[in-house]
Scaffold this motif. Structure first.
Motif, short mmCIF file in Angstrom:
data_model
loop_
_atom_site.label_atom_id
_atom_site.label_comp_id
_atom_site.label_asym_id
_atom_site.label_seq_id
_atom_site.Cartn_x
_atom_site.Cartn_y
_atom_site.Cartn_z
N ASP A 1 0.82 -1.21 0.00
CA ASP A 1 0.00 0.00 0.00
C ASP A 1 0.85 1.26 0.00
OD1 ASP A 1 -2.20 -1.66 0.15
OD2 ASP A 1 -2.46 -1.43 2.31
N THR B 1 -3.84 1.82 5.93
CA THR B 1 -3.80 1.93 4.47
C THR B 1 -4.84 1.07 3.78
OG1 THR B 1 -2.13 0.17 4.35
CG2 THR B 1 -1.32 2.44 4.53
N PRO C 1 -7.92 0.02 1.85
CA PRO C 1 -8.80 0.83 1.00
C PRO C 1 -10.16 1.06 1.67
CG PRO C 1 -7.73 -0.88 -0.30
CD PRO C 1 -7.41 -1.17 1.15
N ALA D 1 -13.16 -0.80 0.20
CA ALA D 1 -13.01 -2.24 -0.01
C ALA D 1 -14.36 -2.94 0.07
CB ALA D 1 -12.09 -2.82 1.07
N ALA E 1 -6.06 -4.46 -4.45
CA ALA E 1 -5.73 -3.74 -3.21
C ALA E 1 -6.56 -4.22 -2.02
CB ALA E 1 -5.93 -2.24 -3.42
N HIS E 2 -7.87 -4.49 -2.26
CA HIS E 2 -8.72 -4.86 -1.13
C HIS E 2 -8.55 -6.32 -0.71
CE1 HIS E 2 -11.08 -6.32 -4.55
NE2 HIS E 2 -11.78 -7.04 -3.71
#
Length: 405
Positions: free
Chosen positions: A143, A205, A207, A210, A344-345
């Motif tokens: 992240d 960090t 998201p 998410a 990212a999630h």
């Protein structure tokens, strides 16, 4: 005119200095994470001496000690998957800090447990929480750091872990002579310091958008590239795990080296990592991830295959130098690949599956290595060399798919 004339850039071409290329350009929260990791590894004294503690301090038989260590392994298998979910659901910072605090409590519980049921429960809890920080830490780096700099960042974390572990092992051996309770308290305090440092200095960090219900481990398992990479990592981890399982046994029981001779040779591993890894981290980070990983794993396999011919401390040191070179080459790559593949999630869950491969290897390594060593040193070490070669070829096969991602 005068202002321009007085400017004296260190490099007229604008290239960073050698020191800047090693440690420059990374954000402050990363260094807080790095510092906490180092402190935690400096205090890592209990696990390396667990077998000695159980048999000498608590008077357990070898069979009972083996049962306790097996329970620890069972907790470790569950920990990475649990930590992956927590990292994505409650956040990286909360999972890491909470895991460290739970580890501190479990350490002290184990240190003051005197009956076998209490020791078993404490060891299972310790196995469950001690590595909860890993998926959270991996996700935090992904992240915080740009893709181009991730191999260098993961390499620096690897270096910090090894530096702290080397010092902690040395100090732990001396402190154990004064009483094992010191080890538990120092380990617990280092966990609390790590938790506090991350909580105060590292932002969350995860998201904010998410999707809670979307994804999960089913998504990870449908990602064929990630599944393939996990199998490659499992092969790599099976080879490396021999350093803590069958290598000490083979060198002391078969080659007849003394524990002191074995320890002296193994010290070369830590020395080479501490001295060499920071020098090459930035350069390796600019190379293709798949080819770099394959080269490192192949070199590790070669080093372990060479162990079949070891008859002296010098010979063992030579093989250690070879597989340590492979370890240094590999260092920053796996975390960067996982970060590259994971949405990212779902970085926590991807990192959890990656960590599960290492936990599984720790359980399988002695189960595989023991029977092979009974057949003879060549059976064990040539098999490990073959596993390294197959893993390297597998990584090369995955290379095009990883580059497309």
């Amino acid at each position: 005119m005068s202002d321009i004339a007085t400017e004296k850039p260190s490099d007229p071409q604008g290239k960073p200095s050698f020191l800047q290329s090693m440690v420059g350009g990374l954000p402050r929260p990363f260094w807080a994470l790095w510092g906490g990791t180092l402190v935690n590894r400096l205090g890592t004294m209990v696990v390396p001496f667990t077998g000695v503690y159980l048999t000498q301090s608590r008077g357990l038989s070898l069979a009972a000690a083996g049962l306790v260590m097996g329970v620890y392994g069972a907790g470790s298998l569950l920990s990475q998957l649990l930590a992956g979910v927590l990292t994505d659901r409650i956040g990286r910072r909360a999972t890491l800090s909470g895991g460290m605090l739970a580890t501190a409590v479990s350490m002290l519980a184990l240190g003051y447990s005197s009956t076998l049921p209490a020791i078993l429960a404490s060891m299972f809890a310790l196995g469950l929480v001690i590595d909860v920080y890993r998926p959270a830490s991996n996700a935090l780096v992904a992240d915080l750091i740009s893709p181009a700099e991730r191999p260098r960042a993961y390499g620096l974390l690897f270096w910090g872990i090894n530096l702290g572990y080397a010092v902690g092992m040395t100090a732990g051996g001396r402190l154990a002579e004064l009483g094992f309770v010191w080890l538990f308290w120092i380990d617990a305090v280092s966990c609390v310091v790590f938790a506090a440092l991350v909580w105060r200095a590292v932002p969350e960090t995860r998201p904010e958008t998410a999707p809670e219900s979307a994804g999960g481990f089913a998504v990870v398992l449908r990602d064929r590239v990630m599944v393939g990479f996990t199998l490659v990592v499992l092969g790599h981890a099976l080879v490396y795990a021999q350093t803590m399982t069958m290598l000490p046994v083979a060198m002391t029981e078969v080659v007849k080296l003394s524990p002191g001779q074995f320890g002296l040779a193994m010290a070369l591993n830590g020395v080479l990592i501490v001295l060499v890894q920071p020098l090459v981290s930035a350069w390796l980070g600019r190379r293709d991830a798949a080819r770099t990983f394959a080269t490192g794993v192949a070199l590790m396999g070669l080093g372990f295959a060479m162990t079949a011919y070891v008859t002296s401390t010098t010979g063992l040191a030579a093989t250690i130098a070879v597989w340590t070179a492979g370890e240094i080459i590999v260092a920053g790559v796996p975390g960067a690949v996982v970060a590259m593949l994971a949405p990212a999630h779902l970085r926590g869950r991807y990192s959890g599956v990656f960590g599960f491969a290492w936990s599984l290897a720790a359980v399988l390594a002695p189960l595989l290595g023991g029977p092979l060593l009974e057949l003879g040193p060549k059976a064990l070490w040539f098999t490990m060399g073959g596993v390294g070669a197959v893993s390297a070829l597998g990584m090369l096969a995955l290379g095009p798919a990883i580059r497309r991602r």
